[in-house]
Design a protein around this motif. Structure first.
Motif, PDB file in Angstrom:
ATOM      1  N   SER A  25       0.750  -1.253  -0.032  1.00  0.00           N
ATOM      2  CA  SER A  25       0.016  -0.110   0.007  1.00  0.00           C
ATOM      3  C   SER A  25       0.753   1.419   0.017  1.00  0.00           C
ATOM      4  N   ARG A  26       2.118   0.847   0.641  1.00  0.00           N
ATOM      5  CA  ARG A  26       2.736   2.398   0.729  1.00  0.00           C
ATOM      6  C   ARG A  26       3.828   2.755  -0.437  1.00  0.00           C
ATOM      7  N   TYR A  27       4.216   1.640  -0.885  1.00  0.00           N
ATOM      8  CA  TYR A  27       5.443   1.644  -2.075  1.00  0.00           C
ATOM      9  C   TYR A  27       4.835   1.090  -3.204  1.00  0.00           C
ATOM     10  N   GLY A  28       3.923   0.200  -3.270  1.00  0.00           N
ATOM     11  CA  GLY A  28       3.596  -0.528  -4.296  1.00  0.00           C
ATOM     12  C   GLY A  28       4.168  -1.942  -4.586  1.00  0.00           C
ATOM     13  N   ALA A  29       3.554  -2.607  -5.449  1.00  0.00           N
ATOM     14  CA  ALA A  29       4.053  -4.175  -5.474  1.00  0.00           C
ATOM     15  C   ALA A  29       5.669  -4.156  -6.206  1.00  0.00           C
ATOM     16  N   ASP A  30       5.698  -3.166  -7.021  1.00  0.00           N
ATOM     17  CA  ASP A  30       7.122  -3.333  -7.835  1.00  0.00           C
ATOM     18  C   ASP A  30       8.179  -2.904  -7.189  1.00  0.00           C
ATOM     19  N   ALA A  31       8.245  -1.920  -6.171  1.00  0.00           N
ATOM     20  CA  ALA A  31       9.295  -1.384  -5.285  1.00  0.00           C
ATOM     21  C   ALA A  31       9.268  -2.497  -4.154  1.00  0.00           C
ATOM     22  N   THR A  32       8.369  -3.212  -3.704  1.00  0.00           N
ATOM     23  CA  THR A  32       8.498  -4.332  -2.642  1.00  0.00           C
ATOM     24  C   THR A  32       9.204  -5.337  -3.540  1.00  0.00           C
ATOM     25  N   ARG A  33       9.058  -5.772  -4.671  1.00  0.00           N
ATOM     26  CA  ARG A  33       9.807  -6.783  -5.241  1.00  0.00           C
ATOM     27  C   ARG A  33      11.151  -6.465  -5.363  1.00  0.00           C
ATOM     28  N   VAL A  34      11.303  -5.245  -6.085  1.00  0.00           N
ATOM     29  CA  VAL A  34      12.872  -4.751  -6.211  1.00  0.00           C
ATOM     30  C   VAL A  34      13.542  -4.793  -4.747  1.00  0.00           C
ATOM     31  N   PHE A  35      12.813  -4.180  -3.942  1.00  0.00           N
ATOM     32  CA  PHE A  35      13.807  -4.417  -2.628  1.00  0.00           C
ATOM     33  C   PHE A  35      14.280  -5.539  -2.164  1.00  0.00           C
ATOM     34  N   ILE A  36      13.065  -6.441  -2.154  1.00  0.00           N
ATOM     35  CA  ILE A  36      13.398  -7.857  -1.452  1.00  0.00           C
ATOM     36  C   ILE A  36      14.225  -8.632  -2.087  1.00  0.00           C
ATOM     37  N   LEU A  37      14.505  -8.451  -3.654  1.00  0.00           N
ATOM     38  CA  LEU A  37      15.527  -8.788  -4.199  1.00  0.00           C
ATOM     39  C   LEU A  37      16.864  -8.294  -4.292  1.00  0.00           C
ATOM     40  N   PHE A  38      16.733  -7.055  -3.817  1.00  0.00           N
ATOM     41  CA  PHE A  38      18.283  -6.071  -4.000  1.00  0.00           C
ATOM     42  C   PHE A  38      18.810  -6.335  -2.819  1.00  0.00           C
ATOM     43  N   ALA A  39      18.229  -6.581  -1.718  1.00  0.00           N
ATOM     44  CA  ALA A  39      18.669  -6.388  -0.318  1.00  0.00           C
ATOM     45  C   ALA A  39      19.939  -7.490   0.007  1.00  0.00           C
ATOM     46  N   ALA A  40      19.563  -8.588  -0.688  1.00  0.00           N
ATOM     47  CA  ALA A  40      20.613  -9.624  -0.353  1.00  0.00           C
ATOM     48  C   ALA A  40      20.674 -10.709  -1.194  1.00  0.00           C
ATOM     49  N   PRO A  41      21.389 -11.491  -1.458  1.00  0.00           N
ATOM     50  CA  PRO A  41      21.532 -12.679  -2.505  1.00  0.00           C
ATOM     51  C   PRO A  41      20.693 -13.729  -2.130  1.00  0.00           C
ATOM     52  N   PRO A  42      20.171 -14.381  -2.762  1.00  0.00           N
ATOM     53  CA  PRO A  42      18.943 -15.253  -2.738  1.00  0.00           C
ATOM     54  C   PRO A  42      18.886 -16.277  -1.461  1.00  0.00           C
ATOM     55  N   GLU A  43      20.201 -16.829  -1.355  1.00  0.00           N
ATOM     56  CA  GLU A  43      20.417 -17.800  -0.359  1.00  0.00           C
ATOM     57  C   GLU A  43      20.491 -17.573   1.093  1.00  0.00           C
ATOM     58  N   LYS A  44      21.038 -16.054   1.159  1.00  0.00           N
ATOM     59  CA  LYS A  44      21.229 -15.544   2.495  1.00  0.00           C
ATOM     60  C   LYS A  44      19.982 -14.953   3.093  1.00  0.00           C
ATOM     61  N   GLU A  45      20.461 -14.724   4.134  1.00  0.00           N
ATOM     62  CA  GLU A  45      19.022 -14.259   5.287  1.00  0.00           C
ATOM     63  C   GLU A  45      19.275 -12.612   4.702  1.00  0.00           C
ATOM     64  N   LEU A  46      17.918 -12.386   4.924  1.00  0.00           N
ATOM     65  CA  LEU A  46      17.641 -10.851   4.427  1.00  0.00           C
ATOM     66  C   LEU A  46      17.244  -9.848   5.682  1.00  0.00           C
ATOM     67  N   GLU A  47      17.926  -9.057   6.087  1.00  0.00           N
ATOM     68  CA  GLU A  47      17.382  -8.145   6.840  1.00  0.00           C
ATOM     69  C   GLU A  47      16.474  -7.052   6.263  1.00  0.00           C
ATOM     70  N   TRP A  48      15.247  -6.957   6.750  1.00  0.00           N
ATOM     71  CA  TRP A  48      14.325  -6.151   6.415  1.00  0.00           C
ATOM     72  C   TRP A  48      14.836  -4.625   6.740  1.00  0.00           C
ATOM     73  N   SER A  49      14.423  -3.736   5.763  1.00  0.00           N
ATOM     74  CA  SER A  49      14.805  -2.337   6.166  1.00  0.00           C
ATOM     75  C   SER A  49      13.801  -1.534   5.618  1.00  0.00           C
ATOM     76  N   ASP A  50      13.195  -0.565   6.413  1.00  0.00           N
ATOM     77  CA  ASP A  50      12.259   0.442   6.130  1.00  0.00           C
ATOM     78  C   ASP A  50      12.649   1.462   5.324  1.00  0.00           C
ATOM     79  N   THR A  51      13.972   1.744   5.495  1.00  0.00           N
ATOM     80  CA  THR A  51      14.816   2.829   4.551  1.00  0.00           C
ATOM     81  C   THR A  51      15.354   2.266   3.310  1.00  0.00           C
ATOM     82  N   GLY A  52      15.630   0.994   3.374  1.00  0.00           N
ATOM     83  CA  GLY A  52      16.115   0.035   2.229  1.00  0.00           C
ATOM     84  C   GLY A  52      14.945   0.070   1.097  1.00  0.00           C
TER      85      GLY A  52
END
Length: 842
Positions: A610-637
């Motif tokens: 709702s706040r950022y849109g699906a595309d931004a959500t998708r891009v962030f979650i793929l950008f923040a870490a390589p796929p096998e690694k743990e991903l730290e969620w970041s509100d500023t990220g």
RNA sequence: GCGGGUGUGGCGGAAUUGGCAGACGCGCAGGACUUAGGAUCCUGUGGGUUACCGCCCGUGAGGGUUCAAAUCCCUCCGCCCGCACCA
């Protein structure tokens, strides 16, 4: 030129794009046009892209978003690469939470489940995932579990499903039994209650019959992470050894002992039986030891598994008063009972060789049993009287009669052969893997299609009578028997064989059975004749890319491999392994911890979209870490991801607004400025990198980074080149190819911009861009010059210079001369187009 | 205990074959635009030093191989995951 002015389009300053409008617009259009629906198309290469389907708990969590976004990027990428892509989604919809909700809130499990499915389907669609929704399956749908039951019968008829009375794992909180794989460190995998033991009549699947093949075929799974293969290997736990037959002194009773160290058979100074070994009662009956031994066995039985099998615990045992006879040398040795010996493994009896096994050593020390060295260390230092710990290593046999002098390896072979020739024992392979216990004393699962008739015994329900439907009205309160047991209309039936009165099996199946074959059902989800059509399965299977969490390394992934092999043996399929490539994605964390209600650190996908849109959500979650690694969620990220998309939006709309750009595109070979050439080089380098990152190694994070870099280059070009000197044709090409690369990641925004650039067709039906090798070539290269390992200068030279030419150029550089001074050159290494390394001596 | 993984700026991470460590993003600092900015655009940002030309140090610690090491080898430490009396 002042920053920002080139974004004024038709007098409007486009600051940010309206993702809400754009995303819902395209989601509707895609659904209407059915662009993600597929059929078998033999002339096209197929690609089966699958993510582990979710349990419909009610809401999508960030782990799902990550998992399904990765799968979606792969599916979209492969589509653009010309593959016919099967990308389905469904629901692992049977299970306990539905029943708990029913008990707690009085909602029927079916209603609760279907409501959750509806909500989660909405959430998935909101993410813009490219599923063929016509193929959706739910395991709790009778049209699905009919075939789960059919497959159970297939197992039954092939001798792979059987019922036996056994000591089983019981979860007191879930009020049901559990398979071995589902007990994690002594706790229930779902609710973490301490698991206890109980004895029950239960249904099992004979997965142990496939132990060797499940182990052997791990070698075929080159596309799986090594870690998962190792975990399965450990779980199957194959070990080779000898089973000896020991006699009991003063009787004709015999018992088997399994060992992997048959070379130490002459060092046996006692034997140990599991407390629940049937021989224990026989040898103590009527002796003074009977009461005490029985008391000890009872104490062990009551001990929680986790305590009893803890390696740190002191080993407890008791003498039975009886003696065994060593089959190799006729020695008489005491028979003990001890808690560290498990009835479930091997034969439930162990030969005690304290000199060469640490557990036996500790036990012998504690109870004053003798220690006898039979493998001497290469340096001859072992002495039974002074040993501080067991010696399990290499050496040569001693005190072993005719076998003295043999190495451990040769001794193993010689003793095994001798035992077999003299009928004292035989070579044997043992597995840690146990048969799969599949009965569950719960309502919300697929009923086991079995009927019990007083006359005919156990009778399978005929295929034509499937499905055995779950009755709708029952009491869900769990008890010692299944909820189905309290439903008279369900239990009371007639025998399919003799027509007499009979009772139905009231247990349901483990939900892991439902999920062991769903990937076959996706191939022909509406088949009413068979669980799946052979033609469809032959076309689509195996799954080319499977994506899911590592928590299923042994559970779901082992069960599915087993099912696939059974289906293969039954002649229903051709492949022996279901998942060719496996990607295990890391967890999503917040503040360093797994998101959970109790920790209060949950980030809800709906809020973020709702706040950022699906595309931004998708891009962030793929950008923040390589796929096998743990991903730290970041509100500023995620703000950064959103900024990147808006930046892309602005530059592309600006390029779209350039007058005459489309016409200019035809003048691609006209004059090029240095900036044009560099931008074109950058474009092609980006295509190369993104293609390689997505295709070769799933490094979505670096693929996105490369696209960000390219967008930065476009901005730099606009900043540097005055409006009248810009190359509109080149810019348009840059915009289009950028959109094509970004399309799998941000499907909505790219689709909108694609149409604004005047295209009628969906961007998702386009071909993936190809880079031009020629454009990558530079006329000059920057050469790094190292002197004694340190970078001292960089020189620009014509590209492609030979090593010798490079050396000459390097040595004539001013800075190099300065650094060399009057030192002597010891050696020069030149790597064309990269570097010159000069080693010196004084 | 055994097996596997991992350790890089303030943070997430990059470096794909041994070849310029820190791409990209976040954060932070400065500037531009502006009534305003939490929008946008530009610049800077590992540490030390400095005449901002550089120089020195730097990828968990120590050692080694090499012209060259985050990358290869040895020893050790931390964290994460799996198995854990499996005979």
């Amino acid at each position: 030129m002042k920053g920002g002015s080139f974004f004024v389009i038709g007098g409007l300053f486009m600051d940010r794009y309206d993702f809400d409008v754009v995303e819902s617009k395209w989601q509707e259009r895609w659904e209407k046009s059915g662009i993600y629906q597929v059929v078998e198309t033999p002339e096209k290469p197929k690609f089966y892209c699958l993510e582990m389907f979710p349990y419909p708990s009610g809401d999508l969590h960030m782990g799902h978003v990550r998992n399904y976004t990765m799968g979606d990027v792969v599916a979209r990428f492969k589509r653009m690469k010309g593959f016919n892509v099967l990308h389905p989604m469904g629901w692992d919809a049977f299970g306990m939470p539905a029943e708990n909700a029913a008990i707690k809130r009085g909602i029927h499990p079916a209603e609760w489940t279907w409501n959750n499915i509806a909500n989660m389907r909405r959430q998935l669609k909101r993410l813009g995932l490219s599923y063929d929704w016509d193929r959706e399956v739910a395991t709790c749908d009778p049209r699905y579990y009919r075939w789960t039951q059919w497959l159970f019968l297939l197992m039954y008829h092939r001798g792979l499903a059987y019922k036996k009375r056994a000591i089983v794992n019981w979860c007191p909180s879930c009020k049901t039994v559990l398979a071995n794989e589902q007990v994690i460190e002594g706790e229930c995998w779902r609710c973490h209650s301490t698991v206890t033991k109980t004895e029950l009549d239960q249904w099992f699947l004979r997965i142990t019959a496939y132990a060797d093949r499940l182990l052997e075929d791990l070698k075929l799974l080159k596309g799986w992470p090594e870690q998962v293969r190792i975990m399965q290997e450990n779980w199957i736990g194959r070990s080779e050894g000898v089973e000896f037959l020991f006699g009991v002194k003063g009787s004709d009773k015999k018992f088997a002992v399994f060992t992997t160290r048959q070379d130490t058979i002459f060092g046996v100074t006692f034997v140990v039986l599991a407390p629940d070994h049937p021989l224990v009662k026989e040898i103590t009956a009527g002796t003074p030891y009977e009461a005490k031994v029985a008391e000890f066995a009872e104490k062990c039985r009551l001990m929680p598994e986790i305590v009893r099998t803890s390696a740190e615990r002191d080993k407890d045992g008791i003498f039975t008063g009886a003696y065994a006879v060593n089959p190799m040398n006729g020695e008489e040795i005491p028979i003990w009972v001890a808690d560290y010996v498990l009835m479930e493994y091997g034969t439930g009896a162990v030969m005690g060789v304290p000199a060469h096994d640490q557990r036996d050593f500790e036990f012998a020390r504690k109870y004053g049993l003798p220690i006898k060295v039979v493998i001497q260390a290469p340096d001859g230092s072992l002495d039974a009287g002074t040993m501080k710990e067991a010696y399990p290593g290499e050496g040569y046999m001693v005190n072993s009669g005719q076998f003295d002098g043999l190495s451990v390896e040769n001794g193993k072979a010689a003793i095994a052969q001798y035992a077999e020739e003299h009928g004292l024992g035989s070579r044997k392979v043992n597995y840690r893997l146990r048969d799969w216990l599949i009965s569950r004393q719960r309502y919300w699962g697929a009923p086991i299609p079995i009927v019990y008739c007083d006359k005919c015994g156990v009778v399978p329900v005929p295929e034509r009578s499937l499905p055995v439907l779950l009755p709708e009205t029952v009491s869900f309160e769990p008890g010692q028997i299944s909820p189905l047991g309290s439903c008279k209309q369900f239990v009371e039936t007639t025998c399919p064989k003799c027509g007499g009165s009979a009772r139905r099996e009231t247990d349901t199946m483990d939900t892991f059975i439902c999920s062991s074959w769903y990937y076959y059902r996706y191939c022909s989800p509406h088949d009413t004749e068979l669980p799946f059509s052979r033609a469809a399965v032959d076309y689509w299977m195996a799954v080319d890319q499977y994506i899911g969490g590592i928590e299923h390394a042994v559970l779901h992934l082992l069960y599915s491999r087993f099912f696939t092999k059974v289906l293969h043996d039954a002649g229903l399929t051709k492949e022996v392994e279901p998942f060719t490539n496996l990607l295990t994605q890391g967890m999503v964390l917040k503040d360093g911890a797994v998101m959970s209600k109790s920790k209060g650190n949950i980030v809800a996908p709906d809020d973020i979209i709702s706040r950022y849109g699906a595309d931004a959500t998708r891009v962030f979650i793929l950008f923040a870490a390589p796929p096998e690694k743990e991903l730290e969620w970041s509100d500023t990220g995620i703000e950064g991801a959103s900024r990147f998309l808006n930046r892309t939006w602005r530059i592309v709309t600006a390029i779209a607004g350039l007058k005459g750009s489309r016409e200019a595109a035809f003048e691609r070979n006209g004059q090029r400025s240095a900036e044009d050439t560099e931008l074109n080089r950058s474009l092609n380098a980006t295509i190369q990198k993104v293609t390689n990152d997505v295709e070769g190694r799933f490094n979505f994070n670096t693929a996105i980074a490369a696209m960000m870099e390219f967008v930065n280059q476009l901005y730099a070009y606009m900043e540097k080149v005055p409006a009248d000197k810009r190359n509109p044709g080149l810019l348009l090409e840059c915009a289009e190819k950028l959109l094509l690369m970004l399309a799998p990641f941000a499907p909505h925004m790219t689709e909108e911009l694609w149409s604004q650039l005047g295209h009628e067709d969906s961007i998702h039906l386009q071909t993936w861009p190809v880079f031009d090798q020629k454009a990558l070539q530079r006329e000059t290269s920057i050469i790094v010059i190292q002197i004694d390992g340190k970078v001292r200068d960089r020189i620009e030279v014509q590209a492609g210079l030979s090593g010798e030419e490079l050396e000459r150029a390097a040595l004539s550089a001013e800075r190099v001369k300065k650094w060399l001074g009057n030192r002597q050159i010891a050696r020069i290494i030149s790597i064309p187009d990269k570097l010159v390394s000069i080693a010196t001596r004084p």
